[in-house]
Each structure stands twice: as C-alpha cells, then as structure tokens.
Motif scaffolding. Structure first.
Motif: not given
Length: 290
Positions: A109-115
């Motif tokens: 899961y990516g919930t704080s680093a990504g676009i």
C-alpha cells in the motif's frame, strides 16, 4: 482512515473479481480497450485487464482504477476526483500493488509517498494518466517502488451478459425480487486477522460479502465485523453498503462454503435517499483457503 481501508479492501476484492470474470462469463476480446502497466522495482507488469469505477460518497466523486494480470495487479483510488490534475497518494488517495495469491499479505500500500496524474479525461469516454508510488507491506515489513505507471481506460459502458441458472451458486432477494449470482469464496490471513471474502457477479450486478476475524462456522455482524455490498450496476450511484445485517456460515467442508445472509444497505451516495433490502440470501460456493 476507516473509509481509506474500506476502499483498499474493495480494490483487493475487485482484483479477484476481474481476474475471475473471464472464467465465469462469455468474454469478448473487443472489450479489451483499456490498458494499465507499471514497473515494480524495475520489472514491467503489463496488465491483461483494466477498468475504472466511479462512486459518489459524501457529495464527492471517488474513482478506482484497477488493472491485473492473473493475481498480480495495481489499484488506484482518488477520493475527491475533479478531472485532469495531479493527486498525491495521501490520506484517502490510495495506490496498491498486489503481488500474489495471499491477498492482504501480498499487498503493498502506498498511502503517503506517490503521485497519480490524470492527463486526459472525458466523462463516459476515457481516462488516461500516469502513477508512481512506494508500496509498503505491513505483514512482511517490506517495500517496493512502483515507477513508470500508466493507464488508458475506456469509460464507455459495456453491458455484460447475465449469468444463467446453471452457473449461479448464490441467490438473494433484492427488495423482494430474487436474483442469482455466480462467484467464489476465499479466506486469507491478514495483519488484522483471517479475512473471509465472497465475491459474486451477474452481468453488471455485484454482491460482495466480507468478514474480518473469520473463525469458521457461526454468525457474523456485517456492519461491525465486515461489510456487505450490492451493486445494481457499474454507475457512480449504483452501490449500496450494509449498515445492518448478518452472515451465517453453516458449513465449511470439502472445499465448499455454505450459508445464509441478509442486510439493509443505503445508497453509498449520501445525497440519494434510497436503500435496498437484501433478504433470503443463500450460497453454496467453491471455497479456497489461501
């Protein structure tokens, strides 16, 4: 965070549903007008199936973009979708990479680093864009970097054929009208406990049941222990989520799961004052323990 986790679970469910759809219905190659791909630590994953789903929740439009190849795939959730633009992967904007058959144990899961960047969008026609994120697996304490992600999804509605009585293995009355569905059940071990999922389909309709903390035979509260979702169609206002109801598991033997269920579900779009009563639900499903 409860809303974010709910959509993360739905993304996982949808990956399993779409990966099994081609086996359950008469699939047509011309439907493959959508693409999705990305690199996982430099290794390319080209999805063989991709789709997008809109929801209206609390006066906001939420979109899920999902692609998979077998049991590997990507799931993107934009919580407050406003068209073309750049959305940070934070709070209720979620990016997910599924690694394999162990469900949440294989989810990054990516919930704080990504676009997530939507570069082109025309309602009911198409949505295109790119994505990148760092995915964290809380079970394995591991991470993966997703780069060069891209998607091109057709939003033109496609009418799916309805299943027939010979394949239906779950049925329920929706506001008094009996409807049959075809699907399967599985249980997996997650950081939150054992997760039971029941995913079924009939044309554009879906019926999904889940329980967190599954312990075998018994009665489960769908409002507090899991969720029950009925989708009358794939439109943004077609989803209903349980606020009360029960799931009763009566048999778990011979790779089969049997039981009953019922729930009351208002429309997930809070601006629409409609609901459905799901009653007399029964199932006899193939059951896999992952």
């Amino acid at each position: 965070m409860k809303l974010a986790f709910k959509f993360a679970l739905l993304a996982v469910f949808c990956l399993f549903v779409t990966s099994s759809c081609k086996k359950e219905i008469d699939y047509h190659p011309e439907w493959d007008l959508s693409t999705m791909s990305g690199k996982i630590d430099g290794n390319l994953l080209q999805c063989t199936f991709a789709s997008a789903q809109f929801y209206t929740l609390d006066k906001k439009t939420t979109i899920q973009i999902i692609g998979n190849k077998d049991l590997k795939g990507f799931g993107l959730t934009i919580d407050d979708f406003k068209g073309i633009g750049t959305y940070k992967v934070v709070d209720n904007n979620i990016a997910t990479y599924m690694e394999g058959p162990a469900g949440l144990q294989d989810a990054y899961y990516g919930t704080s680093a990504g676009i997530i960047k939507v570069t082109s969008y025309l309602a009911d026609k198409y949505i295109k864009g790119t994505f990148e994120f760092k995915g964290e697996n809380i079970a394995a304490l591991a991470s993966k970097t997703i780069t060069e992600g891209q998607f091109s999804i057709s939003l033109v509605p496609v009418k799916l054929p309805e299943t027939n009585n010979s394949t239906n293995n779950l049925s329920a009355k929706i506001d008094g009208t009996k409807i049959g569905f075809t699907g399967e059940a599985s249980s997996i071990t997650s950081p939150l406990g054992k997760l039971l999922t029941i995913t079924t389909i009939n044309g554009d309709k879906r019926l999904i049941l889940s329980v967190i903390g599954y312990k075998g035979l018994g009665t489960y509260d769908l409002a507090n222990d899991g969720t029950g979702v009925y989708m009358k169609d794939q439109g943004p206002t077609g989803s209903f989520a349980a606020v009360s109801g029960t799931l009763v598991i009566t048999s778990e033997a011979g790779n089969k799961l049997k039981g009953t269920f019922a729930f009351k579900a208002p429309n997930e779009d809070g601006t629409i004052n409609t609901s459905v009563d799901v009653t007399e639900g029964t199932f006899d499903l193939p059951f896999t323990k992952l």
